[in-house]
Write a protein that holds these residues in place. Sequence first.
Motif, PDB file in Angstrom:
ATOM      1  N   ARG A  93       1.015  -1.136  -0.085  1.00 40.01           N
ATOM      2  CA  ARG A  93       0.061   0.007   0.003  1.00 40.01           C
ATOM      3  C   ARG A  93       0.684   0.938  -0.016  1.00 40.01           C
ATOM      4  N   TYR A  94       1.833   1.115   0.755  1.00 40.98           N
ATOM      5  CA  TYR A  94       2.657   2.473   0.878  1.00 40.98           C
ATOM      6  C   TYR A  94       3.355   2.824  -0.543  1.00 40.98           C
ATOM      7  N   HIS A  95       4.128   1.625  -1.079  1.00 43.18           N
ATOM      8  CA  HIS A  95       4.809   1.682  -2.426  1.00 43.18           C
ATOM      9  C   HIS A  95       3.598   2.199  -3.511  1.00 43.18           C
ATOM     10  N   GLN A  96       2.511   1.607  -3.474  1.00 37.91           N
ATOM     11  CA  GLN A  96       1.685   1.942  -4.562  1.00 37.91           C
ATOM     12  C   GLN A  96       0.953   3.307  -4.281  1.00 37.91           C
ATOM     13  N   ASP A  97       0.216   3.510  -3.162  1.00 47.46           N
ATOM     14  CA  ASP A  97      -0.420   4.545  -2.836  1.00 47.46           C
ATOM     15  C   ASP A  97       0.147   5.876  -2.396  1.00 47.46           C
ATOM     16  N   THR A  98       1.352   5.753  -1.638  1.00 43.40           N
ATOM     17  CA  THR A  98       2.424   6.847  -1.234  1.00 43.40           C
ATOM     18  C   THR A  98       3.366   7.196  -2.294  1.00 43.40           C
ATOM     19  N   GLN A  99       3.986   6.234  -2.758  1.00 40.15           N
ATOM     20  CA  GLN A  99       5.223   6.644  -3.390  1.00 40.15           C
ATOM     21  C   GLN A  99       4.733   6.546  -4.823  1.00 40.15           C
ATOM     22  N   GLY A 100       3.646   6.082  -5.344  1.00 41.91           N
ATOM     23  CA  GLY A 100       3.136   5.996  -6.537  1.00 41.91           C
ATOM     24  C   GLY A 100       3.740   5.017  -7.539  1.00 41.91           C
ATOM     25  N   TRP A 101       4.173   4.080  -6.869  1.00 42.95           N
ATOM     26  CA  TRP A 101       4.917   2.908  -7.702  1.00 42.95           C
ATOM     27  C   TRP A 101       3.945   1.911  -8.538  1.00 42.95           C
ATOM     28  N   LYS A 102       4.198   1.164  -9.190  1.00 44.23           N
ATOM     29  CA  LYS A 102       3.244   0.370  -9.670  1.00 44.23           C
ATOM     30  C   LYS A 102       3.066  -1.293  -8.898  1.00 44.23           C
ATOM     31  N   ASP A 103       4.041  -1.277  -7.937  1.00 45.20           N
ATOM     32  CA  ASP A 103       3.649  -2.725  -7.121  1.00 45.20           C
ATOM     33  C   ASP A 103       4.717  -2.580  -6.018  1.00 45.20           C
ATOM     34  N   ILE A 104       4.595  -3.314  -4.928  1.00 45.02           N
ATOM     35  CA  ILE A 104       5.813  -3.289  -3.889  1.00 45.02           C
ATOM     36  C   ILE A 104       6.979  -3.353  -4.783  1.00 45.02           C
ATOM     37  N   GLY A 105       8.064  -2.777  -3.986  1.00 45.41           N
ATOM     38  CA  GLY A 105       9.462  -2.821  -4.647  1.00 45.41           C
ATOM     39  C   GLY A 105      10.103  -3.984  -4.802  1.00 45.41           C
ATOM     40  N   TYR A 106      10.138  -4.759  -3.682  1.00 46.40           N
ATOM     41  CA  TYR A 106      11.173  -5.789  -3.575  1.00 46.40           C
ATOM     42  C   TYR A 106      10.574  -6.832  -4.404  1.00 46.40           C
ATOM     43  N   SER A 107      11.696  -7.815  -4.874  1.00 46.93           N
ATOM     44  CA  SER A 107      11.400  -8.908  -5.499  1.00 46.93           C
ATOM     45  C   SER A 107      11.103 -10.001  -4.583  1.00 46.93           C
ATOM     46  N   PHE A 108      11.595 -10.060  -3.476  1.00 48.02           N
ATOM     47  CA  PHE A 108      11.060 -11.010  -2.563  1.00 48.02           C
ATOM     48  C   PHE A 108      11.292 -10.223  -1.209  1.00 48.02           C
ATOM     49  N   VAL A 109      10.649 -10.991  -0.128  1.00 47.10           N
ATOM     50  CA  VAL A 109      10.792 -10.398   1.514  1.00 47.10           C
ATOM     51  C   VAL A 109      10.734 -11.724   2.163  1.00 47.10           C
ATOM     52  N   VAL A 110      11.808 -11.781   3.037  1.00 45.12           N
ATOM     53  CA  VAL A 110      12.172 -12.944   4.062  1.00 45.12           C
ATOM     54  C   VAL A 110      11.569 -12.485   5.289  1.00 45.12           C
ATOM     55  N   ALA A 118      17.753 -18.551  10.676  1.00 44.11           N
ATOM     56  CA  ALA A 118      16.773 -19.208   9.594  1.00 44.11           C
ATOM     57  C   ALA A 118      16.747 -18.143   8.295  1.00 44.11           C
ATOM     58  N   ALA A 119      16.351 -17.097   8.601  1.00 46.46           N
ATOM     59  CA  ALA A 119      16.293 -15.962   7.754  1.00 46.46           C
ATOM     60  C   ALA A 119      17.682 -15.595   7.067  1.00 46.46           C
ATOM     61  N   LEU A 120      18.826 -15.725   7.758  1.00 45.66           N
ATOM     62  CA  LEU A 120      20.127 -15.300   7.230  1.00 45.66           C
ATOM     63  C   LEU A 120      20.154 -16.676   6.455  1.00 45.66           C
ATOM     64  N   ARG A 121      20.031 -17.649   6.692  1.00 40.50           N
ATOM     65  CA  ARG A 121      20.483 -18.810   5.804  1.00 40.50           C
ATOM     66  C   ARG A 121      19.729 -18.862   4.404  1.00 40.50           C
ATOM     67  N   THR A 122      18.427 -18.175   4.742  1.00 43.85           N
ATOM     68  CA  THR A 122      17.642 -18.237   3.512  1.00 43.85           C
ATOM     69  C   THR A 122      18.370 -17.134   2.375  1.00 43.85           C
ATOM     70  N   VAL A 123      18.595 -16.128   2.624  1.00 41.17           N
ATOM     71  CA  VAL A 123      19.345 -15.069   1.975  1.00 41.17           C
ATOM     72  C   VAL A 123      20.579 -15.259   1.790  1.00 41.17           C
TER      73      VAL A 123
END
Length: 575
Positions: A433-450, A493-498
Amino acid sequence: MAQGVLWILLGLLLWSDPGTASLPLLMDSVIQALAELEQKVPAANASHTASAWLLSASNSGTHNRLYHFLLGWSLDAAELGPYPLSPELQGLIKEVAQHDVREGQEYGVVLAPDGSTVAVEPLLAGLEAGLQGRKVINLPLDSTATSREAGVTFPDVVAIAPDVKATSSPGLTDASPDVTTADIGANSPDATTGCPDVQASLPDAKAKTPPTMVDSLLAVTLAGNLGLTFLQGPQTQSHPDLGTEGCWDQLSAPRTFTLLDPKASLLTTAFLNGALDGVILGDYLSRTPEPRPSLSHLLSQYYGTGVARDPGFRSNFRRQNGAALTSASILAQQVWGTLVLLQRLEPVHSQLRCMSQEQLAQVAANATKEFTEAFLGCPAIHPRCRWGAAPYQGRPTPLQLPLGFLYVHHTYVPAPPCTDFARCAANMRSMQRYHQDTQGWKDIGYSFVVGSDGYVYEGRGWHWVGAHTLGHNSRGFGVAIVGNYTAALPTEAALRTVRDTLPSCAVRAGLLRPDYALLGHRQLVRTDCPGDALFHLLRTWPHFTATVKPRPARSVSRRSRREPPPRTLPATDLQ
């Protein structure tokens, strides 16, 4: 009592009204059905040892013959009465009894609290195998067996589970001297009789030691289905699609599950999730002395905060826990051995006829390699539909794959790590919502979120240009870890994923170059991201690159100039 509950479920299936309205297809509904049965099942039935939900699939299919032989099922329906279960729960039991994929939809699956979709059939098969104890069947290659349905008496293959202290991370690789073994008797002609040149080797088949035994727990959950699915084209390197995800019609009261690939094989993510859960929990039950926990209690813990209050022993970490239970070499032997067993069960599976041991070994090797590398070796990724993503605004720009960079971010806000699906999904919707509505971007910016819940959340994904690293969005994937890592580090676990699983999986799939460079966001843009603590750790990782060549201004895409890097989200946007 637990075995009695599974037995009574078949009676409910036989007596239920097929037109009865069912509950939402949730794991909580399955647990509710088990809990209600555990309150009502007579103590006299506690000695029954059949998984009734699976017995409901009483056709003559290959899997049913395997279940009958290894789990020793038999049933006199006249002895079962209609136990008083609510019509809604009866309808649920009928609906999830058998797994199937038809016309792009998957049946026999439910949505678990961790956001994963789970096939119930292999889960219950593993529970039943665990309740019976680990049975080991000897495999003389020159002997055959006939199905119970033909009226031939089977050897006594019932094994008593070892009386050992239960642990949260038992190992299937450990030999169990207390488990009873049984031989397969020679009751029917060999499946290869009359086949021309049946011993001809495949070009890439190597001499291997034939399997000598089948572990019932692995056979009825993973090994049989892996082997049968990979029978397609055993003399080629073509592999069936493995681990296909899908989308529910709704998350609050799910009823229909549509696969993202309409040509998916039976080895979907949901099926493999259920199979792994069956292996993990079946092994746990086989090692747990009496009195064992009720199934409803066990499943509530496993799909909740963790068995025996161990947060690492829950469904969120099934891939890691499943990989720790058995090695690839042992699984390959079990797949091969299960195919040998199926080749000797009457009637013989049509594709197994005239297959040599070298061919079966090659099928087992292909299946195990694909499963361990493409599924166990990859992180579990929740697709966009699972966290409730809004549509992309406009038309996305495709990436030119493979890419050469992986850019690491922290979200900063949300600052607290998300440790469960509900919070992680809410964070994803908030950031979008922030990326689209406030920033005016097409979608969430990240490729993936962990997240810190054991899952990766799909943002723009593998194929579309993101908005995460100004001037470099088309050159690399932007991966963010939920939280503020200025002074603290993410979970291991998060570090191992990235660090390990996500990039290695991308390299294997041809999405990321093998010589990719890993960079912190601050190395390319004036920002503190990904936080001091996390960035200092990144500098020790194998693919980290300290020196970055500046990109010529003329090669910066218009989209990159138009979409600046993510900024701090206001706290009010998280509500």
